[in-house]
Design a protein around this motif. Structure first.
Motif, PDB file in Angstrom:
ATOM      1  N   ASP A 196      -0.900   4.590   7.656  1.00 19.23           N
ATOM      2  CA  ASP A 196      -1.308   3.388   6.909  1.00 19.23           C
ATOM      3  C   ASP A 196      -2.714   3.586   6.314  1.00 19.23           C
ATOM      4  O   ASP A 196      -2.952   3.280   5.141  1.00 19.23           O
TER       5      ASP A 196
ATOM      6  N   LYS B 112      -4.069   3.915   2.268  1.00 18.67           N
ATOM      7  CA  LYS B 112      -5.181   3.148   1.695  1.00 18.67           C
ATOM      8  C   LYS B 112      -6.274   4.082   1.170  1.00 18.67           C
ATOM      9  O   LYS B 112      -6.869   3.820   0.122  1.00 18.67           O
TER      10      LYS B 112
ATOM     11  N   GLY C 278      -8.855  -7.336   7.485  1.00 20.88           N
ATOM     12  CA  GLY C 278      -8.046  -6.338   6.781  1.00 20.88           C
ATOM     13  C   GLY C 278      -6.575  -6.679   6.729  1.00 20.88           C
ATOM     14  O   GLY C 278      -5.785  -5.940   6.142  1.00 20.88           O
ATOM     15  N   ALA C 279      -6.196  -7.763   7.352  1.00 22.34           N
ATOM     16  CA  ALA C 279      -4.786  -8.166   7.356  1.00 22.34           C
ATOM     17  C   ALA C 279      -4.722  -9.666   7.575  1.00 22.34           C
ATOM     18  O   ALA C 279      -5.747 -10.338   7.657  1.00 22.34           O
TER      19      ALA C 279
ATOM     20  N   ASP D  57       0.587   2.843  11.904  1.00 26.20           N
ATOM     21  CA  ASP D  57      -0.797   2.518  12.260  1.00 26.20           C
ATOM     22  C   ASP D  57      -1.404   3.623  13.108  1.00 26.20           C
ATOM     23  O   ASP D  57      -2.426   4.198  12.753  1.00 26.20           O
TER      24      ASP D  57
ATOM     25  N   LYS E  74       0.820  -1.223   0.000  1.00 31.34           N
ATOM     26  CA  LYS E  74       0.000   0.000   0.000  1.00 31.34           C
ATOM     27  C   LYS E  74       0.850   1.268   0.000  1.00 31.34           C
ATOM     28  O   LYS E  74       0.504   2.255  -0.628  1.00 31.34           O
TER      29      LYS E  74
ATOM     30  N   ILE F  13     -10.070   1.210   7.891  1.00 35.84           N
ATOM     31  CA  ILE F  13      -9.123   0.553   6.993  1.00 35.84           C
ATOM     32  C   ILE F  13      -7.780   0.308   7.672  1.00 35.84           C
ATOM     33  O   ILE F  13      -6.790   0.066   7.009  1.00 35.84           O
ATOM     34  N   ASN F  14      -7.781   0.391   8.997  1.00 33.77           N
ATOM     35  CA  ASN F  14      -6.583  -0.014   9.738  1.00 33.77           C
ATOM     36  C   ASN F  14      -7.026  -0.836  10.937  1.00 33.77           C
ATOM     37  O   ASN F  14      -7.692  -0.334  11.846  1.00 33.77           O
ATOM     38  N   GLY F  15      -6.658  -2.124  10.914  1.00 33.75           N
ATOM     39  CA  GLY F  15      -7.114  -3.053  11.945  1.00 33.75           C
ATOM     40  C   GLY F  15      -6.492  -2.777  13.304  1.00 33.75           C
ATOM     41  O   GLY F  15      -7.134  -2.945  14.345  1.00 33.75           O
ATOM     42  N   THR F  16      -5.233  -2.333  13.309  1.00 39.92           N
ATOM     43  CA  THR F  16      -4.528  -2.121  14.571  1.00 39.92           C
ATOM     44  C   THR F  16      -5.219  -1.049  15.408  1.00 39.92           C
ATOM     45  O   THR F  16      -5.474  -1.229  16.599  1.00 39.92           O
TER      46      THR F  16
HETATM   47  N1  HSE Z   1      -1.088  -2.491   9.742  1.00 42.08           N
HETATM   48  C1  HSE Z   1      -2.226  -2.786   8.938  1.00 42.08           C
HETATM   49  C2  HSE Z   1      -3.478  -2.758   9.809  1.00 42.08           C
HETATM   50  C3  HSE Z   1      -2.054  -4.117   8.272  1.00 42.08           C
HETATM   51  O1  HSE Z   1      -3.372  -2.683  11.041  1.00 42.08           O
HETATM   52  O2  HSE Z   1      -4.566  -2.790   9.279  1.00 42.08           O
HETATM   53  C4  HSE Z   1      -2.842  -4.301   7.032  1.00 42.08           C
HETATM   54  O3  HSE Z   1      -2.598  -3.360   6.063  1.00 42.08           O
END
Ligand code: HSE
Length: 436
Positions: free
Chosen positions: A200, A204, A299-300, A195, A104, A157-160
């Protein structure tokens, strides 16, 4: 049956998942495509890992550039980072290989020139896995929703960060504790800056926006603010007013231009987005014909990312190697981009959450509300409570109606200058996610 060769560069978590999923599903993939698709080469720098490849029909290259110069038709790049990855993708394209990547950062920053290079060389550069891991959001925007005028997108769009915000709320902890928990669980990187600062998600969002609005990928124009300043009390106050806090990537079409912004947002607590928790991703897209659609999933993770990568590989086979017309896929090759203005964050139009600490004395609220009124900012709701640490102070939370952000900033500056206000005013943006 036509034989097509894949070369895989990178054999970490995602690379080995691609290897596993392809081996598991090769028969069904080949049946669907009616070709003999073969994982012919892998580039692995770690020699111990290379020994794990027992299939003698696969050539293992320590040097990724050797793989590029071999006779593979499609190159998968999953090493990440920018510098070497960019050289690999450029060289592969110049050698007339289709390229599939999950990178990305690379696409957000260099996508425009790399897509141009791919176009000049008559090959595809595909990047479904770069956004939303296993969620086919790029395919949905390019294909399933391609007859719509996309009005707006709001995505987790960021899982963390979604994990951290969920964990704060569930365990009643502050940001730093929840971050430690995310690191322990393996969601956050050891250096989780990309993150937690929203970078990140901004990468995206730049990619998604290019497909929604037929513009170039413009990461440098995305406003970006992370979640490190969110306190548990903001989550609690938001809940009192009927909202949850999520880190959202928002791309919105307005007549004045496009809003592209990543920041923590208050969203209605009963909305679908508010209920996407832990490390899951969800992207709400509003098209003029279809209305709202929600795209939800992992998402990951190795296999979800492999799912998207291999779907791109299959598209490269379908649309090009078998004589299809690659121009069919807008945003990839041959797109005509339009030159829409991207608005500054000051021009954002939304409603706001303001939290401030004031002296608990006569006239303070009158002063604050007068400042807001002078900027034509209408108050929707207000709450005043006594902070735990002081009897002569009050904590005030104000929810405003919609206004332009520069008016809010002017008001905040004046409020912070009042001698009865301690420190700074906390501002969070509210997204109503209204479907009209
Ligand atoms: N660091 C990203 C997240 C991983 O937390 O979504 C996937 O792109």
């Amino acid at each position: 049956m036509k034989s097509i060769k894949i070369g895989l560069i990178g054999f970490g978590n995602v690379g080995s998942a691609i290897f596993d999923v392809f081996n598991r599903n090769a028969d069904l993939i080949n049946n669907r495509l009616r070709v003999n698709l073969k994982l012919a080469a892998i580039s692995i720098r770690n020699l111990d890992k290379a020994k794990l490849i027992s299939d003698k029909t696969i050539t293992v290259y320590p040097d990724p550039f050797q793989l590029i110069y071999s006779d593979v038709d499609i190159v998968i790049e999953v090493i990440g980072g920018i510098d070497i990855a960019k050289k690999i993708v450029e060289k592969a394209i110049q050698n007339k290989k289709h390229v599939v990547t999950a990178n990305k950062e690379l696409i957000a920053i260099h996508g425009k020139e790399l897509l141009q290079l791919a176009k000049e060389n008559g090959v595809l550069l595909l990047y479904e896995a770069a956004v939303g891991g296993g969620i086919p959001i790029i395919k949905s925007l390019r294909e399933g929703l391609s007859a719509n005028k996309i009005e707006w997108v709001a995505g987790i769009i960021n899982g963390t960060t979604n994990y951290i915000l969920t964990e704060m709320q569930r365990s009643r902890g502050e940001f730093s504790q929840a971050l430690q928990q995310a690191i322990k669980k393996g969601y956050a990187e050891k250096d989780p800056t990309f993150d937690i600062e929203g970078i990140d998600a901004a990468h995206k969002l730049a990619i998604i926006a290019s497909l929604c609005f037929d513009i170039d990928i413009q990461y440098d124009k995305v406003f970006c603010e992370g979640i490190a300043n969110i306190e548990l009390k903001d989550i609690d106050y938001a809940k009192k007013f009927g909202y949850a806090i999520k880190l959202l990537g928002i791309a919105k079409r307005r007549k004045e231009g496009l809003e592209l912004r990543v920041h923590p947002s208050l969203v209605p607590i009963d909305s679908m987005i508010a209920n996407i928790d832990l490390a899951m991703n969800g992207i709400l897209v509003f098209g003029d014909a279809v209305g709202p659609t929600l795209h939800y999933g992992a998402g990951a993770g190795g296999e979800p990312t492999a799912s998207s990568i291999l779907a791109d590989v299959m598209d490269a086979v379908r649309f090009n190697l078998l004589g299809g017309n690659n121009l069919i896929r807008t945003g990839s090759v041959g797109t005509s981009v339009s030159d829409k203005r991207i608005l500054l964050i000051d021009d954002t139009r939304t409603s706001y959450y303001l939290r401030m600490r004031v002296r608990d004395q006569v006239g303070v609220m009158a002063d604050v509300t007068q400042i807001l009124a002078a900027q034509f900012i209408s108050i929707e709701a207000m709450f005043q409570g006594e902070p735990l640490d002081s009897k002569d102070r009050a904590e005030v939370v104000i929810i405003t109606h919609q206004t332009i952000e520069k008016n809010i900033n002017t008001a905040i500056m004046q409020i912070e200058n009042l001698h009865v206000v301690d420190g700074s005013v906390k501002l969070l943006r509210i997204e109503s996610l209204e479907f009209s």
